[in-house]
Design a protein around this motif. Structure first.
Motif, PDB file in Angstrom:
ATOM      1  N   VAL A  68      21.050-107.668  71.672  1.00 46.70           N
ATOM      2  CA  VAL A  68      22.076-108.378  70.894  1.00 46.70           C
ATOM      3  C   VAL A  68      23.458-108.337  71.543  1.00 46.70           C
ATOM      4  N   GLY A  69      23.604-107.627  72.646  1.00 45.18           N
ATOM      5  CA  GLY A  69      24.905-107.528  73.294  1.00 45.18           C
ATOM      6  C   GLY A  69      25.716-106.354  72.758  1.00 45.18           C
ATOM      7  N   LYS A  70      26.787-106.022  73.487  1.00 46.82           N
ATOM      8  CA  LYS A  70      27.528-104.792  73.187  1.00 46.82           C
ATOM      9  C   LYS A  70      28.222-104.820  71.824  1.00 46.82           C
ATOM     10  N   SER A  71      28.842-105.967  71.503  1.00 44.33           N
ATOM     11  CA  SER A  71      29.699-105.996  70.323  1.00 44.33           C
ATOM     12  C   SER A  71      28.896-105.716  69.048  1.00 44.33           C
TER      13      SER A  71
ATOM     14  N   LEU B 120      23.156-102.885  58.147  1.00 41.63           N
ATOM     15  CA  LEU B 120      21.858-103.541  58.326  1.00 41.63           C
ATOM     16  C   LEU B 120      22.088-105.034  58.526  1.00 41.63           C
ATOM     17  N   ILE B 121      21.226-105.672  59.298  1.00 45.68           N
ATOM     18  CA  ILE B 121      21.295-107.132  59.426  1.00 45.68           C
ATOM     19  C   ILE B 121      20.013-107.726  58.864  1.00 45.68           C
ATOM     20  N   ASP B 122      20.135-108.915  58.285  1.00 42.12           N
ATOM     21  CA  ASP B 122      18.945-109.555  57.708  1.00 42.12           C
ATOM     22  C   ASP B 122      18.231-110.383  58.789  1.00 42.12           C
ATOM     23  N   ALA B 123      17.121-111.004  58.379  1.00 45.14           N
ATOM     24  CA  ALA B 123      16.274-111.707  59.343  1.00 45.14           C
ATOM     25  C   ALA B 123      17.019-112.869  60.010  1.00 45.14           C
ATOM     26  N   THR B 124      17.841-113.573  59.224  1.00 46.40           N
ATOM     27  CA  THR B 124      18.565-114.719  59.782  1.00 46.40           C
ATOM     28  C   THR B 124      19.515-114.273  60.878  1.00 46.40           C
ATOM     29  N   GLU B 125      20.263-113.205  60.580  1.00 43.29           N
ATOM     30  CA  GLU B 125      21.200-112.700  61.593  1.00 43.29           C
ATOM     31  C   GLU B 125      20.431-112.155  62.807  1.00 43.29           C
TER      32      GLU B 125
ATOM     33  N   ARG C 298      19.455-115.041  64.859  1.00 43.18           N
ATOM     34  CA  ARG C 298      20.637-115.649  65.495  1.00 43.18           C
ATOM     35  C   ARG C 298      21.084-114.838  66.716  1.00 43.18           C
ATOM     36  N   CYS C 299      20.952-113.522  66.649  1.00 38.58           N
ATOM     37  CA  CYS C 299      21.452-112.711  67.774  1.00 38.58           C
ATOM     38  C   CYS C 299      20.357-112.354  68.773  1.00 38.58           C
TER      39      CYS C 299
END
Ligand code: CAA
Length: 258
Positions: free
Chosen positions: A151-154, A165-170, A173-174
């Motif tokens: 997902v990259g550093k940020s 926590l991130i959901d499935a959509t996020e 997206r990442c």
């Protein structure tokens, strides 16, 4: 082999491993991790199996390492016992493709095991996270490294430092997951994708996996060179002749894994 923490089934040419400690949201106890490793070894050794799916329940893929089991450990216990190494990295040693089918929580070690797989298919109720910081520790099964590569550093830094926590959509997206499907269809879809992979020539499949993984470990020039050599080598296989003949004859190939 009698398994108590995972359910091991064969579906056509696919090996299916279901993490199964429902009362603990599939927390990854040492017993569960050992059984996961044994099930993976058995499928790896089985010539009839061409791909493997690891899944959990609708509520949880896995809610992390077993907090109750590890809470009393000392530094010395962890260090001398090589905690999170033995067994945990079994997924990364498998040469056959391994798909994580993730519904519900994939947290801490659960997210890390999913990231050790070759790709993640997510149910639309999936939630990913590295909440270890809230327990006074940090991810210990590769989370800081693999999440950052996905997902990259940020975003990795934010997730690891806050435990958000991130959901499935996020997650889609990442780039953490390859695709999101309705949770009720997740297992069928994962098995369908795995069966398709298992229907390809095994030599090319293993070579493809090896090449993609090489991208994580080397420079672009060396990676392309590695790919080129395996690409050339595949012309020595019967499956290459069969695949290209089938294309010319407008029929399905009949790969023999030779
Ligand atoms: N270890 C041990 N038990 C766990 C667990 C874990 N990681 N996660 C959940 N459980 C248990 C709970 O203790 C509870 O058991 P009891 O009924 O006996 O109390 C049961 O599973 C159900 O959990 P909750 O009642 O908490 O369910 P919820 O729906 O209210 O919350 C949750 C779900 C948000 C996932 C919450 O359970 C939670 O935050 N779990 C811990 C997540 C976590 O911190 N994971 C990281 C672990 S550390 C790690 O993984 C290190 C590493 O890098 C390898």
């Amino acid at each position: 082999m009698v398994y108590e923490n995972v359910i091991v089934e064969t579906k056509g040419h696919v090996g299916l491993i279901t993490l199964n400690r429902p009362k603990a949201l599939n927390a990854l106890s040492s017993a569960l991790v050992a059984e996961l490793g044994q099930a993976l070894d058995a499928f790896e050794a089985d010539d009839e199996i061409g791909a493997i799916v690891i899944t959990g329940s609708e509520k949880a893929f896995a809610a992390g390492a077993d907090i109750k089991e590890m809470s009393a450990k000392s530094f010395t216990d962890c260090y001398l016992g090589n905690f999170i190494t033995k067994g945990w990295e079994a997924v990364t040693k498998v040469r056959k493709p391994v798909i994580a089918a993730v519904a519900g929580f994939a947290l801490g070690g659960g997210c890390e095991v999913a990231m050790m797989c070759d790709f993640i298919l997510a149910g639309d109720n999936a939630k990913f996270g590295q909440p270890e910081i809230t327990l006074g520790i940090i991810p210990g099964a590769g989370g800081t490294q693999r999440l950052t590569r996905f997902v990259g550093k940020s975003k990795a830094m934010e997730m690891v430092l806050t435990g958000r926590l991130i959901d499935a959509t996020e997650a889609e997206r990442c780039g953490l997951v390859s695709r999101v499907v309705p949770t009720a269809e997740l297992l069928d879809e994962a098995l369908k994708v795995a069966e398709r992979i298992a229907s390809m020539g095994r030599v090319a499949t293993l070579a493809a996996k090896e090449c993609v993984n090489k991208a994580y470990e080397t420079t672009l020039a060396e990676g392309v060179q590695f790919e080129r050599r395996l690409f050339h080598a595949l012309f020595a296989t019967e499956d290459q002749k069969e695949g290209m003949a089938a294309f010319a004859e407008k029929r399905q190939p009949n790969f023999k894994n030779r």
